[in-house]
Design an enzyme around this catalytic site. Structure first.
Site: not given
Length: 321
Positions: A154, A178, A251, A254, A277, A286
């Protein structure tokens, strides 16, 4: 009376807007949006001899059909339907109608927008364009692009990378994502080489006698290169690579990392771990990208796909005649 509550062409609409202001303390922009949406419905209904209060389900369904035929975005269609539902709920509660004509209306399928991405050749063009830049800023940008494309970080993770993350002589890098969760991401040789070259010029981004724990330090208040500045630099290099700047962002790189890995046989579970994720359902988007690209390729290049297009055009011409 404010401009948002100035009398409209319909008393029931005025009453609805007054309710939104009095009971929900709706903002001026919210009131304006409801007014525009419902006045659009009102104009449609009046052209068909009906009215907002008296409108039946079939006529409202026909209105929603015109939105779809006009290629309005599904989210815009959903917003119009939401305005209708709230308006008719108000009419029922206010005793102006006994039934809600929107109860049987189906919401448009919003779907999930597919991520924007660059092809492998376009990514190569971006990297090659970065190699043509001179000086410390060129070395930094190349290192950041190579890292992002090699790891799928990210942008917030990239700009905040600690210097210690790349000091260990290992083929992996530890990234804090995160929720403070750590994950290992592999570094390919081009990324490692670009970072090594950048480290030799890294001191130029620091003030005299200054040190920094960040891999990409800055003299700004955040102490590291900002996401916004990196985004600007990407658009500039995209333009240099012959791409529309609107198509490139951190992004997007990514997304390119993830899609190109799947194209070359990576499995979803491994990709999920590398992207950080929490839910594999997020990673599965994807696979939809791959399906859409395959469909487009068949339609563009396969004889049967081109035949289908010709048949569709022929059918359209017959229908128009």
């Amino acid at each position: 009376m404010t401009a948002d509550l100035a009398p409209s062409r319909h008393p029931a609409l005025d009453g609805f807007l007054e309710m939104l202001l009095a009971e929900r303390n709706a903002a001026a922009n919210t009131l304006s949006a409801y007014r525009r949406d419902l006045e659009d419905v009102l104009a449609f209904l009046r052209r068909r001899g009906s009215d907002l209060v008296a409108a039946e389900t079939d006529l409202l369904r026909s209105y929603l059909g015109t939105l779809s035929a006009a290629d309005l975005a599904p989210r815009t269609q959903a917003r119009r339907l939401s305005a209708l539902r709230q308006f008719y709920r108000f009419l029922v509660e206010d005793g102006q109608r006994k039934d809600d004509p929107t109860a049987a209306l189906d919401a448009p399928k919003l779907g999930r927008p597919l991520p924007k991405l660059l092809s492998e050749s376009e990514m190569l063009a971006v990297i090659e364009a970065s190699r043509t830049l001179d000086g410390a800023e060129g070395a930094r940008l190349l290192a950041m692009i190579e890292l992002l494309y090699a790891t799928g970080l990210r942008v917030s993770e990239l700009v905040c990378l600690p210097l210690a993350a790349i000091l260990r002589d290992q083929p992996f890098m530890t990234v804090t994502g995160k929720g403070g969760k750590e994950r290992l991401v592999p570094l390919n040789p081009p990324a490692k080489a670009a970072v090594v070259a950048y480290l030799s010029v890294r001191p130029s981004f620091l003030g005299k006698d200054q040190t920094s724990a960040f891999l990409f330090p800055s003299r700004g208040k955040e102490g590291h290169l900002t996401r916004q500045r990196f985004g600007q630099l990407l658009k500039e290099i995209g333009l240099r690579a012959g791409l529309d700047p609107a198509r490139i962002s951190p992004h997007v790189l990514r997304h390119a990392f993830a899609t190109h890995l799947l194209d070359h046989g990576a499995d979803l579970r491994s990709l999920q771990k590398m992207l950080g994720h929490a839910d594999i359902a997020t990673t599965q988007i994807y696979t939809h990208v791959q399906e859409e690209r395959l469909k487009s390729m068949v339609e563009a290049h396969h004889p049967l796909g081109q035949t289908s297009k010709k048949r569709a055009k022929k059918a359209d011409s017959i229908g128009d005649s």
